[in-house]
Design a protein around this motif. Structure first.
Motif, PDB file in Angstrom:
ATOM      1  N   ARG A 134      -6.150  12.106   2.581  1.00 27.52           N
ATOM      2  CA  ARG A 134      -5.887  13.187   1.491  1.00 27.52           C
ATOM      3  C   ARG A 134      -6.631  12.842   0.348  1.00 27.52           C
ATOM      4  O   ARG A 134      -7.205  13.755  -0.551  1.00 27.52           O
ATOM      5  N   HIS A 135      -6.427  11.636  -0.251  1.00 23.37           N
ATOM      6  CA  HIS A 135      -7.072  11.149  -1.276  1.00 23.37           C
ATOM      7  C   HIS A 135      -8.541  11.170  -1.315  1.00 23.37           C
ATOM      8  O   HIS A 135      -9.221  11.829  -2.042  1.00 23.37           O
ATOM      9  N   GLY A 168      -2.398   9.235   3.912  1.00 26.32           N
ATOM     10  CA  GLY A 168      -2.482   9.515   2.573  1.00 26.32           C
ATOM     11  C   GLY A 168      -3.786   9.055   2.109  1.00 26.32           C
ATOM     12  O   GLY A 168      -4.287   9.495   1.306  1.00 26.32           O
ATOM     13  N   THR A 169      -4.620   8.240   2.769  1.00 30.49           N
ATOM     14  CA  THR A 169      -5.820   7.843   2.331  1.00 30.49           C
ATOM     15  C   THR A 169      -6.999   8.867   2.617  1.00 30.49           C
ATOM     16  O   THR A 169      -7.547   9.229   1.601  1.00 30.49           O
ATOM     17  N   ALA A 187      -3.539   1.411  -3.905  1.00 29.58           N
ATOM     18  CA  ALA A 187      -2.898   1.688  -2.349  1.00 29.58           C
ATOM     19  C   ALA A 187      -4.123   1.299  -1.422  1.00 29.58           C
ATOM     20  O   ALA A 187      -4.276   0.559  -0.372  1.00 29.58           O
ATOM     21  N   GLU A 188      -5.240   1.844  -1.520  1.00 34.09           N
ATOM     22  CA  GLU A 188      -6.469   1.789  -0.568  1.00 34.09           C
ATOM     23  C   GLU A 188      -7.010   0.268  -0.776  1.00 34.09           C
ATOM     24  O   GLU A 188      -7.427  -0.288   0.051  1.00 34.09           O
ATOM     25  N   ARG A 214       1.022   4.271  -2.837  1.00 31.85           N
ATOM     26  CA  ARG A 214       0.892   5.593  -2.532  1.00 31.85           C
ATOM     27  C   ARG A 214       1.887   6.531  -3.012  1.00 31.85           C
ATOM     28  O   ARG A 214       1.443   7.490  -3.448  1.00 31.85           O
ATOM     29  N   ALA A 242       0.604  -1.231   0.116  1.00 29.85           N
ATOM     30  CA  ALA A 242       0.079  -0.051  -0.032  1.00 29.85           C
ATOM     31  C   ALA A 242       1.045   1.190  -0.073  1.00 29.85           C
ATOM     32  O   ALA A 242       0.519   2.234  -0.637  1.00 29.85           O
ATOM     33  N   ARG A 243       1.969   1.315   0.810  1.00 28.55           N
ATOM     34  CA  ARG A 243       2.733   2.305   1.002  1.00 28.55           C
ATOM     35  C   ARG A 243       3.526   2.583  -0.355  1.00 28.55           C
ATOM     36  O   ARG A 243       3.550   3.791  -0.997  1.00 28.55           O
ATOM     37  N   GLU A 290      -0.247   5.535   6.077  1.00 26.46           N
ATOM     38  CA  GLU A 290      -0.951   5.178   5.095  1.00 26.46           C
ATOM     39  C   GLU A 290      -2.566   5.892   5.271  1.00 26.46           C
ATOM     40  O   GLU A 290      -3.196   6.201   4.377  1.00 26.46           O
ATOM     41  N   ASP A 295      -3.386   5.907  -6.006  1.00 27.62           N
ATOM     42  CA  ASP A 295      -4.027   5.773  -4.656  1.00 27.62           C
ATOM     43  C   ASP A 295      -5.149   4.648  -4.640  1.00 27.62           C
ATOM     44  O   ASP A 295      -5.206   4.089  -3.594  1.00 27.62           O
ATOM     45  N   GLU A 296      -5.828   4.330  -5.905  1.00 30.58           N
ATOM     46  CA  GLU A 296      -6.904   3.185  -5.596  1.00 30.58           C
ATOM     47  C   GLU A 296      -6.299   1.758  -5.494  1.00 30.58           C
ATOM     48  O   GLU A 296      -6.794   1.215  -4.489  1.00 30.58           O
TER      49      GLU A 296
END
Length: 475
Positions: free
Chosen positions: A120-121, A117-118, A85-86, A77, A73-74, A114, A82-83
């Motif tokens: 923010r996305h 980051g999620t 990563a999530e 990211r 995931a990292r 993480e 992003d998708e």
């Protein structure tokens, strides 16, 4: 007769199976497939929960699996994907919850990064469109992300996203209610549905003149009794209630005509049947044999007596010889036979024709929906029993006419629903549109908007225009 396996053999077989499963798990681990390997070790531990070595190995693999998922995931990211990563973050949180795993300090730190980051996305793909008044667009992404946001670690982010979307929907509802450039019934119904979606109140207009209540059906389908006709009418009525033409508040009822015919033909005929089988038949053969014969005979034998004189005496000796002879033997051979018998061939044929027609749009030809179908089956029936040919008594079996008819009625209802939707689109979507009300009328079809309707609604709803037809799907 079945026999119980000895305990030692059972232990050996169990150990062999576990060894094979453990070998597969270890191979997966060597290939870096830690999640799959840990799952196999779960099976091993469930079979032998007191083996501490299995538990230790499983827990180690779980830790490696979590580290791998979060690491993936990292990396996604950092690469701006992003998708993906999530997706891996969701797998990480699912496994952590499933295993009730405690994280090391390093993993906890990576998880927090993480989650940031999620956050923010999701602000970019949910909060941003929501702040621009595109609540339906933001909600579509929110629904897709709900499995991820359902985890306890994400509860704060979830509340922020849901609040942002709901407030956006409420604000847009107020803005739409203030639109006075068009006061047509279809536009006002669109506004009412939009506001109800966000738990806001908006007046529901009187039904537009194009809308009707459930039709009345005249006519009869020959061969259907009252119960089957009632079933047909109820299924068609349900399809109509889900169509763009229906409004529960409408007063007018269109008159539709039902026609058709249901016939059942039955037949029977005597048929001659044959069944091949094999019979073992005895026959006499001759076999060559050989025997050994021992034949005694007398001969003179000389010997020396006690005085040293040579004497002669008679002795019996045996001579051996063989002779060949033939004997009859019984042997068997397989002979192909044919068993002949008589049976009754029964047949059933169902034929159905259904049609529904009527005028919904006076500017156009009547709406017509037609279904034609048939079912033909045949089966043998007899009381003959002849085991060598595997012939046993049998009875004819056919599909029940009730079950078959019910399936055809459901198919007719689906076709009727498709015809209703198509008829609406041809009447109100495949025509020039100049107003919000005309575009909203087209949206009632619940399908993708044509370009003119989309452009008109986009002027007020922006990106949400493409999602407006979904408000009319569940009426």
């Amino acid at each position: 007769m079945s026999r119980l396996l000895p305990p030692l053999l059972l232990l050996a077989l169990f150990g062999s199976a576990c060894s094979t499963l453990r070998g597969r798990a270890d191979e997966l681990a060597r290939n870096g497939q830690f999640v799959e390997a840990a799952s196999l070790y779960d099976d091993l531990v469930s079979k032998d929960p007191h083996d501490k070595s299995l538990v230790i190995e499983r827990d180690g693999l779980r830790g490696k699996a979590l580290s791998q998922l979060l690491g993936n995931a990292r990396r996604f990211r950092l690469d701006g994907i992003d998708e993906k990563a999530e997706d891996d973050l969701l797998r990480f949180l699912d496994r952590r919850a499933q295993w009730n795993a405690k994280l090391s300090g390093g993993l906890e730190s990576s998880l927090l990064e993480e989650m940031e980051g999620t956050h923010r996305h999701l602000r970019a793909v949910i909060v941003t469109p929501a702040s621009q008044g595109h609540a339906l667009t933001a909600e579509e992404t929110l629904i897709r992300k709900r499995p991820l946001l359902a985890h306890k670690e994400m509860v704060g982010i979830q509340r922020e996203m849901e609040s942002s979307v709901l407030n956006s929907g409420k604000d847009t509802c107020g803005r739409l209610k203030a639109v006075t450039s068009d006061t047509g019934p279809h536009w006002r119904e669109l506004v009412s549905r939009y506001c109800r979606h966000w738990r806001e109140i908006a007046p529901e207009p009187a039904p537009a003149p194009e809308l009707t209540s459930v039709p009345t059906w005249e006519g009869q389908v020959s061969g259907l009794d009252s119960a089957r006709m009632a079933l047909l009418r109820s299924r068609l009525a349900r399809a109509y209630e889900l169509s763009p033409w229906y409004s529960p508040a409408a007063k007018s009822q269109p008159e539709l005509l039902l026609a058709g015919r249901f016939d059942t033909r039955r037949g029977s005929e005597n048929v001659a049947m044959t069944a091949p089988y094999t019979e073992r038949v005895p026959y006499t053969d001759h076999e060559e044999r050989k025997e050994t014969i021992e034949e005694p005979f007398e001969a003179d034998e000389t010997y020396t007596d006690k005085d040293g004189k040579t004497q002669t005496r008679k002795v019996t000796k045996v001579r051996t010889y063989t002779r060949n002879f033939t004997v009859p033997v019984t042997r068997y051979r397989d002979v192909a036979r044919t068993f002949e018998y008589h049976a009754l061939r029964l047949s059933v044929e169902h034929q159905l024709t259904l049609s529904s027609s009527g005028v919904l749009d006076t500017r156009r030809a009547p709406l017509a929906t037609v279904l034609q179908d048939h079912l033909s089956e045949s089966s043998l029936e007899h009381d003959v029993h002849f085991e060598p040919g595997e012939i046993r008594p049998r009875r004819a079996s056919f599909t029940s006419p009730e079950g078959w008819l019910e399936g055809r009625v459901e198919l007719m209802a689906r076709r009727f629903a498709e015809s209703l939707s198509l008829h609406w689109r041809e009447s109100y979507c495949d025509v020039p549109m100049r107003t919000l009300d005309e575009a909203s009328r087209c949206a009632r079809a619940g399908t993708t908007l044509p370009t003119p309707a989309h452009q008109l609604l986009s002027e007020v709803l922006g990106d949400d225009a493409a999602r407006i037809p979904a408000l009319f799907v569940n009426r």
